[in-house]
Structure formats: C-alpha cells, structure tokens
Design a protein around this motif. Structure first.
Motif, PDB file in Angstrom:
ATOM      1  N   GLN A  65       6.557  13.398   7.520  1.00 18.04           N
ATOM      2  CA  GLN A  65       6.301  13.209   8.949  1.00 18.04           C
ATOM      3  C   GLN A  65       5.782  14.523   9.523  1.00 18.04           C
ATOM      4  O   GLN A  65       6.277  15.601   9.172  1.00 18.04           O
ATOM      5  CB  GLN A  65       7.569  12.780   9.683  1.00 18.04           C
ATOM      6  CG  GLN A  65       8.040  11.380   9.345  1.00 18.04           C
ATOM      7  CD  GLN A  65       9.190  10.931  10.222  1.00 18.04           C
ATOM      8  OE1 GLN A  65       9.690  11.684  11.046  1.00 18.04           O
ATOM      9  NE2 GLN A  65       9.618   9.698  10.048  1.00 18.04           N
ATOM     10  N   ILE A  66       4.778  14.425  10.390  1.00 19.10           N
ATOM     11  CA  ILE A  66       4.178  15.631  10.936  1.00 19.10           C
ATOM     12  C   ILE A  66       3.948  15.494  12.434  1.00 19.10           C
ATOM     13  O   ILE A  66       3.984  14.377  12.991  1.00 19.10           O
ATOM     14  CB  ILE A  66       2.832  15.954  10.260  1.00 19.10           C
ATOM     15  CG1 ILE A  66       1.815  14.834  10.572  1.00 19.10           C
ATOM     16  CG2 ILE A  66       2.990  16.150   8.771  1.00 19.10           C
ATOM     17  CD1 ILE A  66       0.389  15.197  10.240  1.00 19.10           C
ATOM     18  N   ASP A  67       3.695  16.599  13.055  1.00 19.75           N
ATOM     19  CA  ASP A  67       3.139  16.609  14.405  1.00 19.75           C
ATOM     20  C   ASP A  67       1.630  16.436  14.256  1.00 19.75           C
ATOM     21  O   ASP A  67       1.005  17.044  13.371  1.00 19.75           O
ATOM     22  CB  ASP A  67       3.460  17.940  15.093  1.00 19.75           C
ATOM     23  CG  ASP A  67       3.027  17.948  16.554  1.00 19.75           C
ATOM     24  OD1 ASP A  67       1.795  17.894  16.804  1.00 19.75           O
ATOM     25  OD2 ASP A  67       3.906  18.008  17.431  1.00 19.75           O
ATOM     26  N   LYS A  68       1.033  15.611  15.109  1.00 23.83           N
ATOM     27  CA  LYS A  68      -0.391  15.316  14.932  1.00 23.83           C
ATOM     28  C   LYS A  68      -1.260  16.570  15.005  1.00 23.83           C
ATOM     29  O   LYS A  68      -2.369  16.602  14.462  1.00 23.83           O
ATOM     30  CB  LYS A  68      -0.857  14.280  15.951  1.00 23.83           C
ATOM     31  CG  LYS A  68      -0.774  14.712  17.399  1.00 23.83           C
ATOM     32  CD  LYS A  68      -1.246  13.589  18.311  1.00 23.83           C
ATOM     33  CE  LYS A  68      -1.160  13.993  19.785  1.00 23.83           C
ATOM     34  NZ  LYS A  68      -1.599  12.884  20.669  1.00 23.83           N
ATOM     35  N   ARG A  69      -0.741  17.636  15.625  1.00 29.25           N
ATOM     36  CA  ARG A  69      -1.515  18.878  15.690  1.00 29.25           C
ATOM     37  C   ARG A  69      -1.600  19.565  14.324  1.00 29.25           C
ATOM     38  O   ARG A  69      -2.457  20.418  14.107  1.00 29.25           O
ATOM     39  CB  ARG A  69      -0.892  19.823  16.724  1.00 29.25           C
ATOM     40  CG  ARG A  69      -1.043  19.325  18.170  1.00 29.25           C
ATOM     41  CD  ARG A  69      -0.212  20.147  19.123  1.00 29.25           C
ATOM     42  NE  ARG A  69       1.226  19.960  18.879  1.00 29.25           N
ATOM     43  CZ  ARG A  69       2.176  20.487  19.653  1.00 29.25           C
ATOM     44  NH1 ARG A  69       1.846  21.238  20.702  1.00 29.25           N
ATOM     45  NH2 ARG A  69       3.451  20.272  19.378  1.00 29.25           N
ATOM     46  N   LEU A  77       4.573   5.753  12.197  1.00 29.15           N
ATOM     47  CA  LEU A  77       5.849   5.089  11.979  1.00 29.15           C
ATOM     48  C   LEU A  77       6.701   5.360  13.208  1.00 29.15           C
ATOM     49  O   LEU A  77       7.097   6.499  13.451  1.00 29.15           O
ATOM     50  CB  LEU A  77       6.528   5.634  10.716  1.00 29.15           C
ATOM     51  CG  LEU A  77       7.897   5.035  10.379  1.00 29.15           C
ATOM     52  CD1 LEU A  77       7.768   3.537  10.098  1.00 29.15           C
ATOM     53  CD2 LEU A  77       8.509   5.746   9.169  1.00 29.15           C
ATOM     54  N   ALA A  78       6.930   4.304  14.009  1.00 28.21           N
ATOM     55  CA  ALA A  78       7.643   4.442  15.284  1.00 28.21           C
ATOM     56  C   ALA A  78       6.987   5.509  16.149  1.00 28.21           C
ATOM     57  O   ALA A  78       7.665   6.300  16.820  1.00 28.21           O
ATOM     58  CB  ALA A  78       9.114   4.770  15.046  1.00 28.21           C
ATOM     59  N   GLY A  79       5.649   5.556  16.124  1.00 26.20           N
ATOM     60  CA  GLY A  79       4.906   6.486  16.950  1.00 26.20           C
ATOM     61  C   GLY A  79       4.754   7.875  16.371  1.00 26.20           C
ATOM     62  O   GLY A  79       4.072   8.724  16.967  1.00 26.20           O
ATOM     63  N   VAL A  80       5.370   8.143  15.214  1.00 29.37           N
ATOM     64  CA  VAL A  80       5.313   9.466  14.592  1.00 29.37           C
ATOM     65  C   VAL A  80       4.333   9.423  13.422  1.00 29.37           C
ATOM     66  O   VAL A  80       4.443   8.561  12.548  1.00 29.37           O
ATOM     67  CB  VAL A  80       6.707   9.907  14.096  1.00 29.37           C
ATOM     68  CG1 VAL A  80       6.619  11.266  13.416  1.00 29.37           C
ATOM     69  CG2 VAL A  80       7.698   9.940  15.245  1.00 29.37           C
ATOM     70  N   PRO A  81       3.362  10.353  13.357  1.00 30.33           N
ATOM     71  CA  PRO A  81       2.421  10.358  12.238  1.00 30.33           C
ATOM     72  C   PRO A  81       3.119  10.648  10.907  1.00 30.33           C
ATOM     73  O   PRO A  81       3.948  11.549  10.807  1.00 30.33           O
ATOM     74  CB  PRO A  81       1.449  11.487  12.583  1.00 30.33           C
ATOM     75  CG  PRO A  81       1.601  11.708  14.049  1.00 30.33           C
ATOM     76  CD  PRO A  81       3.033  11.385  14.361  1.00 30.33           C
ATOM     77  N   VAL A  82       2.773   9.858   9.890  1.00 27.86           N
ATOM     78  CA  VAL A  82       3.283  10.058   8.534  1.00 27.86           C
ATOM     79  C   VAL A  82       2.081  10.215   7.613  1.00 27.86           C
ATOM     80  O   VAL A  82       1.178   9.369   7.597  1.00 27.86           O
ATOM     81  CB  VAL A  82       4.155   8.869   8.073  1.00 27.86           C
ATOM     82  CG1 VAL A  82       4.594   9.063   6.631  1.00 27.86           C
ATOM     83  CG2 VAL A  82       5.360   8.712   8.989  1.00 27.86           C
ATOM     84  N   VAL A  83       2.091  11.323   6.864  1.00 27.80           N
ATOM     85  CA  VAL A  83       0.975  11.638   5.980  1.00 27.80           C
ATOM     86  C   VAL A  83       1.367  11.368   4.525  1.00 27.80           C
ATOM     87  O   VAL A  83       2.466  11.735   4.098  1.00 27.80           O
ATOM     88  CB  VAL A  83       0.552  13.115   6.141  1.00 27.80           C
ATOM     89  CG1 VAL A  83      -0.489  13.492   5.086  1.00 27.80           C
ATOM     90  CG2 VAL A  83      -0.026  13.343   7.517  1.00 27.80           C
ATOM     91  N   HIS A  84       0.465  10.703   3.785  1.00 28.92           N
ATOM     92  CA  HIS A  84       0.601  10.562   2.336  1.00 28.92           C
ATOM     93  C   HIS A  84      -0.441  11.472   1.698  1.00 28.92           C
ATOM     94  O   HIS A  84      -1.628  11.428   2.079  1.00 28.92           O
ATOM     95  CB  HIS A  84       0.348   9.118   1.897  1.00 28.92           C
ATOM     96  CG  HIS A  84       1.399   8.165   2.338  1.00 28.92           C
ATOM     97  ND1 HIS A  84       1.460   6.860   1.861  1.00 28.92           N
ATOM     98  CD2 HIS A  84       2.431   8.291   3.204  1.00 28.92           C
ATOM     99  CE1 HIS A  84       2.492   6.238   2.427  1.00 28.92           C
ATOM    100  NE2 HIS A  84       3.083   7.086   3.245  1.00 28.92           N
ATOM    101  N   VAL A  85      -0.024  12.284   0.733  1.00 28.23           N
ATOM    102  CA  VAL A  85      -0.951  13.170   0.041  1.00 28.23           C
ATOM    103  C   VAL A  85      -0.842  12.963  -1.463  1.00 28.23           C
ATOM    104  O   VAL A  85       0.180  12.496  -1.971  1.00 28.23           O
ATOM    105  CB  VAL A  85      -0.703  14.660   0.381  1.00 28.23           C
ATOM    106  CG1 VAL A  85      -0.795  14.891   1.878  1.00 28.23           C
ATOM    107  CG2 VAL A  85       0.633  15.136  -0.174  1.00 28.23           C
ATOM    108  N   TYR A  86      -1.922  13.332  -2.168  1.00 28.22           N
ATOM    109  CA  TYR A  86      -1.953  13.283  -3.623  1.00 28.22           C
ATOM    110  C   TYR A  86      -1.812  14.700  -4.154  1.00 28.22           C
ATOM    111  O   TYR A  86      -2.522  15.621  -3.729  1.00 28.22           O
ATOM    112  CB  TYR A  86      -3.272  12.684  -4.104  1.00 28.22           C
ATOM    113  CG  TYR A  86      -3.456  12.712  -5.602  1.00 28.22           C
ATOM    114  CD1 TYR A  86      -3.041  11.663  -6.395  1.00 28.22           C
ATOM    115  CD2 TYR A  86      -4.056  13.816  -6.227  1.00 28.22           C
ATOM    116  CE1 TYR A  86      -3.207  11.694  -7.769  1.00 28.22           C
ATOM    117  CE2 TYR A  86      -4.219  13.856  -7.594  1.00 28.22           C
ATOM    118  CZ  TYR A  86      -3.794  12.786  -8.365  1.00 28.22           C
ATOM    119  OH  TYR A  86      -3.954  12.822  -9.720  1.00 28.22           O
TER     120      TYR A  86
END
Length: 304
Positions: free
Chosen positions: A242-246, A263-272
C-alpha cells in the motif's frame, strides 16, 4: 488440434498492423484470447469467421463429427463456405430488428441456417430459448430486452446451425455482474461439446472459463498455454504494498510495476522482482498479474 492458425498478418490501408504473425493452436473446449482494446483481437475474430482476408498466413479447422468421429480438415481461407456451415459467430456488436420478438427473430435465423422444416425449426427455437433462459421472454420485442438478454439471444442465433466452432467477441462488455455470470455459465455449458473461442479484455472471463489461453498485444501472441501453468511462472516474483499516491512516480521509476489499484480508496501497487523489495509483502500471483506483467513488459520492450 481442431483449429490451427499459422503466421496470420494483416495491415490496414492506414498503416495499422493489426495482425503481426499470429500463430495459435486451439483444442476442444473453451479457449480464451485475452488482450487490451486495439490489440488485434477483433481483426483476428473477423478473419477466423471468414469476414475478411489476411494479407498472408493460413487457417485450418478439423471438422470432426462428434457422433461418428469422422471428418476432414478445412482450409478456411480457401474453403470459407465449408467453415461457415459449421460456424457460430457472436460479434462485438450486432444489429437485430427491434420490433420483432425474440422468438420470431430466432426462427428467422434458424431458417437462414438451413432448418427449413417448420416443425423441426419450431422445436429447435424452443430448445434454444430454453437453453439461453429466454423462453419466458420469447414474445418480447428485441428492442425491449436488456443487454444481457440480447447477448443470450445472440448466442442462441449463433447456435442455431449446430456449430462445431463458436467465436464470441467481447461478449460480456457492458453487462451487469448478474448477467455476466449467467452468460459465462451458458458459455461454459456450450464449451463442453464444441470448440469455443472467447475474445475479451476482461481477465475474469477467461480465468473462470478457459482451460487454455493466449495473450495478444499489438497484433502478436505474447504468451499462451494453460492458465494455471502460466500463473506458476510468476510465483515468488510478485510483491504488494500500500502506498501514498504521491509515491507512485518514484516507484514506477525504480521498480517493475505490474499494476496499481485501489483498495478501500488506498492505492495498492503490485511489482515484479526476483527478490522482495524493501517494504513489500509477498503476493500469490493470479492471471491478472500475468496479464498486466506481459503488457507492461511489452511496453518496456517497445521503448527499449
């Protein structure tokens, strides 16, 4: 294998290369063709349905009668009429007379597909209306049907000629969740007996239905095979945080970002990554991760 596509190429007069050496081998059952809008899926579907010719390449279909096990191979580009007799096709968009009832519309198409005996045609229409859960709506005008009911009527029309190959192009786009699941269940039932080629940009459609898939991007097949085995290729290499969009621009510059979702308004990043990046948690990969990774990987290749 029933359907073999080899090195199909198609460039339109405006210079767009829609098919760039497409090769596919499609067995019996449900096969998913997954790709973003503009990837070349509809061009491929129209070509397979004999509605347009490629610049080069070949298409062959094994026409095997399931009752006798006998048949022969059709050269689709040289013998389009033979394929059309055993083909069902539901395009992305199709027009029907809005004032005619579902029953009359289906009866008309059954006659066009060669079911000329009135009693036989009536029995077929009734059977197809029941199979697609439209029997209670058979007297309704087509123009009054919901989007999902129109799609199911389209499938009924496609099945009227007892096809051995069924091609459906973006069939669930615009459907609400209930109609989408009803339609997918119908396709799954149909796919037990014939070859069904499902083209879509919706990952869930192929994840739920298909025993084999191909991912297409920019007119090329970038990955194909059993979706379960394909997902295994990313095991231990997908990470979540989970990250801050900034933070996103910096992450995109320093990591191979597969996808970003809320996810519930919070950005979630998937990385490889081969090993865990700092601050990230391991993630069980799924087909959506594979799909987005392949598209992102293609963009990186194009930029290189």
């Amino acid at each position: 294998m029933p359907l073999v596509v080899q090195d199909l190429r198609k460039t339109y007069p405006n210079g767009v290369r829609a098919l760039d050496g497409i090769s596919l081998t499609v067995g019996a059952g449900m096969f998913g063709l997954l790709g973003p809008n503009g990837a070349g899926k509809s061009t491929l579907m129209r070509t397979l349905a004999t509605l347009q010719l490629p610049d080069s390449g070949s298409i062959h279909f094994d026409d095997i009668d399931p009752g006798t096990g006998r048949g022969d191979r059709i050269d689709v580009l040289k013998q389009p009429d033979r394929l059309r007799r055993i083909l069902g096709y539901l395009p992305q968009e199709f027009g029907l007379y809005p004032s005619l009832s579902a029953e009359v519309t289906l009866d008309h198409f059954a006659a066009l597909k060669g079911v000329l005996d009135g009693r036989q045609r009536k029995a077929l229409v009734t059977e197809l209306l029941q199979q697609t859960n439209l029997f209670d709506a058979r007297k309704k005008a087509v123009g009054s049907l919901s989007g999902g009911m129109k799609q199911r009527l389209g499938i009924a029309i496609a099945l009227a000629g007892s096809p051995r190959l069924l091609i459906v192009d973006e069939p669930t786009a615009g459907l609400d969740p209930t109609e989408r699941h009803r339609f997918l269940n119908l396709l799954a039932e149909i796919g037990q007996e014939i070859v069904v080629l499902l083209s879509t940009h919706i990952v869930e459609d192929v994840r739920e239905l298909c025993q084999a898939i191909a991912i297409i991007d920019k007119g090329r097949v970038v990955l194909s095979g059993d979706p379960r085995q394909i997902v295994e290729t990313l095991r231990g290499k997908v990470w979540r945080r989970q990250i801050d969009k900034r933070e996103l621009p910096a992450l995109q510059a320093s990591h191979q970002v597969i996808s970003t979702q809320l996810l519930a308004g919070v950005p979630v990043v998937h990385v490889y990554a081969d090993t865990a990046p700092s601050g990230f948690d391991p993630l069980e990969p799924d087909l959506e991760d594979v799909y987005f990774y392949q598209l992102a990987h293609g963009e990186r290749r194009a930029a290189a």
